[in-house]
Design a protein around this motif. Structure first.
Motif, PDB file in Angstrom:
ATOM      1  N   SER A  94      47.275  30.163  26.983  1.00 36.12           N
ATOM      2  CA  SER A  94      45.834  30.546  27.138  1.00 36.12           C
ATOM      3  C   SER A  94      44.649  29.398  26.887  1.00 36.12           C
ATOM      4  CB  SER A  94      45.598  31.718  25.877  1.00 36.12           C
ATOM      5  OG  SER A  94      44.469  32.106  25.927  1.00 36.12           O
ATOM      6  N   ASP A  95      43.582  29.504  27.458  1.00 35.53           N
ATOM      7  CA  ASP A  95      42.267  28.452  27.359  1.00 35.53           C
ATOM      8  C   ASP A  95      41.575  29.006  26.499  1.00 35.53           C
ATOM      9  OD1 ASP A  95      41.363  30.995  28.509  1.00 35.53           O
ATOM     10  OD2 ASP A  95      40.851  29.877  30.362  1.00 35.53           O
ATOM     11  N   GLY A  96      42.072  29.790  25.573  1.00 31.60           N
ATOM     12  CA  GLY A  96      40.962  30.413  24.551  1.00 31.60           C
ATOM     13  C   GLY A  96      40.555  31.539  24.992  1.00 31.60           C
ATOM     14  N   SER A  97      40.574  32.160  26.090  1.00 29.05           N
ATOM     15  CA  SER A  97      39.863  33.376  26.367  1.00 29.05           C
ATOM     16  C   SER A  97      41.063  34.672  26.497  1.00 29.05           C
ATOM     17  CB  SER A  97      39.359  33.486  27.849  1.00 29.05           C
ATOM     18  OG  SER A  97      40.296  33.064  28.808  1.00 29.05           O
ATOM     19  N   GLY A  98      42.088  34.134  26.374  1.00 28.85           N
ATOM     20  CA  GLY A  98      43.363  35.154  26.524  1.00 28.85           C
ATOM     21  C   GLY A  98      44.361  34.751  27.545  1.00 28.85           C
ATOM     22  N   LEU A  99      45.443  35.407  27.884  1.00 25.52           N
ATOM     23  CA  LEU A  99      46.115  35.461  28.958  1.00 25.52           C
ATOM     24  C   LEU A  99      46.429  36.884  29.371  1.00 25.52           C
ATOM     25  CD1 LEU A  99      47.834  32.972  30.131  1.00 25.52           C
ATOM     26  CD2 LEU A  99      49.545  33.772  28.615  1.00 25.52           C
ATOM     27  N   SER A 100      46.576  37.230  30.631  1.00 19.96           N
ATOM     28  CA  SER A 100      46.606  38.480  31.339  1.00 19.96           C
ATOM     29  C   SER A 100      47.923  38.999  31.079  1.00 19.96           C
ATOM     30  CB  SER A 100      46.265  38.346  32.742  1.00 19.96           C
ATOM     31  OG  SER A 100      47.292  38.043  33.433  1.00 19.96           O
ATOM     32  N   VAL A 101      47.948  40.351  31.086  1.00 20.50           N
ATOM     33  CA  VAL A 101      49.317  41.068  30.859  1.00 20.50           C
ATOM     34  C   VAL A 101      50.154  40.717  31.958  1.00 20.50           C
ATOM     35  CG1 VAL A 101      50.338  43.326  31.078  1.00 20.50           C
ATOM     36  CG2 VAL A 101      48.322  42.887  29.316  1.00 20.50           C
ATOM     37  N   LYS A 102      49.779  40.439  33.157  1.00 22.69           N
ATOM     38  CA  LYS A 102      50.525  40.123  34.380  1.00 22.69           C
ATOM     39  C   LYS A 102      51.189  38.783  34.004  1.00 22.69           C
ATOM     40  CE  LYS A 102      49.932  40.052  39.201  1.00 22.69           C
ATOM     41  NZ  LYS A 102      49.562  39.948  40.375  1.00 22.69           N
ATOM     42  N   GLU A 120      35.055  39.583  34.024  1.00 18.17           N
ATOM     43  CA  GLU A 120      35.109  39.365  35.484  1.00 18.17           C
ATOM     44  C   GLU A 120      35.688  40.512  36.084  1.00 18.17           C
ATOM     45  OE1 GLU A 120      36.417  36.491  33.782  1.00 18.17           O
ATOM     46  OE2 GLU A 120      34.252  35.876  33.493  1.00 18.17           O
ATOM     47  N   ASP A 121      36.849  40.992  35.863  1.00 20.10           N
ATOM     48  CA  ASP A 121      37.470  42.076  36.376  1.00 20.10           C
ATOM     49  C   ASP A 121      38.125  43.205  35.216  1.00 20.10           C
ATOM     50  OD1 ASP A 121      39.089  43.935  37.750  1.00 20.10           O
ATOM     51  OD2 ASP A 121      40.150  42.348  38.853  1.00 20.10           O
ATOM     52  N   ARG A 122      37.265  44.118  35.000  1.00 20.16           N
ATOM     53  CA  ARG A 122      37.572  44.978  33.868  1.00 20.16           C
ATOM     54  C   ARG A 122      38.909  45.659  33.882  1.00 20.16           C
ATOM     55  NH1 ARG A 122      34.742  44.197  29.615  1.00 20.16           N
ATOM     56  NH2 ARG A 122      34.577  46.512  29.044  1.00 20.16           N
ATOM     57  N   ARG A 123      39.661  45.636  35.091  1.00 16.16           N
ATOM     58  CA  ARG A 123      41.020  46.081  35.121  1.00 16.16           C
ATOM     59  C   ARG A 123      41.945  45.313  34.366  1.00 16.16           C
ATOM     60  NH1 ARG A 123      41.436  46.249  41.498  1.00 16.16           N
ATOM     61  NH2 ARG A 123      40.461  44.141  40.911  1.00 16.16           N
ATOM     62  N   ILE A 124      41.723  44.178  34.135  1.00 19.36           N
ATOM     63  CA  ILE A 124      42.612  43.172  33.640  1.00 19.36           C
ATOM     64  C   ILE A 124      42.660  43.201  32.126  1.00 19.36           C
ATOM     65  CG2 ILE A 124      43.404  40.681  33.434  1.00 19.36           C
ATOM     66  CD1 ILE A 124      42.276  40.578  36.417  1.00 19.36           C
ATOM     67  N   MET A 125      43.791  43.330  31.507  1.00 15.72           N
ATOM     68  CA  MET A 125      43.645  43.048  29.876  1.00 15.72           C
ATOM     69  C   MET A 125      44.296  41.723  29.500  1.00 15.72           C
ATOM     70  SD  MET A 125      43.149  44.770  27.259  1.00 15.72           S
ATOM     71  CE  MET A 125      42.935  46.535  27.734  1.00 15.72           C
TER      72      MET A 125
END
Length: 113
Positions: free
Chosen positions: A7-15, A48-53
């Protein structure tokens, strides 16, 4: 550990986590909800994309993982042995190709072909 390291500090996507662990996104989603209840993971929507957790570790999780870092480093070194970066990449590519062929053949057997 993957979330913390990649993670770059902002989190990592579930995908992304699912791809790293070679599991389905739904599995990561369910497991992350349980870890969130235990205050080990924070789940948030991508701006940027509210579908991404996005998943990130909580301070509690980081404190619990910190003592494991030296042990993990020793294990990784022992497992890698003499394999350097290019050799590990080659091995990873071979294993991925093998996994893909196995999935294909399993699907053919399941359909009776």
């Amino acid at each position: 550990m993957a979330i913390e390291e990649l993670s770059d500090g902002s989190g990592l996507s579930v995908k992304a986590v699912a791809a790293l662990l070679h599991v389905d996104s739904s599995f990561v989603s369910v497991q992350s909800k349980m870890l969130e209840q235990r205050d080990l993971i924070q789940r948030s929507r991508c701006m940027e994309d509210r579908r991404i957790m996005l998943l990130s570790l909580t301070d509690k999780a980081i404190r619990r993982l910190k003592p494991l870092i030296p042990t993990r480093a020793r294990l990784q070194e022992s497992i890698r042995g003499d394999l350097d970066g290019p050799a590990l990449l080659q091995l990873s590519n071979i294993l991925s190709a093998l996994r893909d062929r196995m999935r294909k053949e399993t699907a053919l057997v399941a359909t009776g072909e």
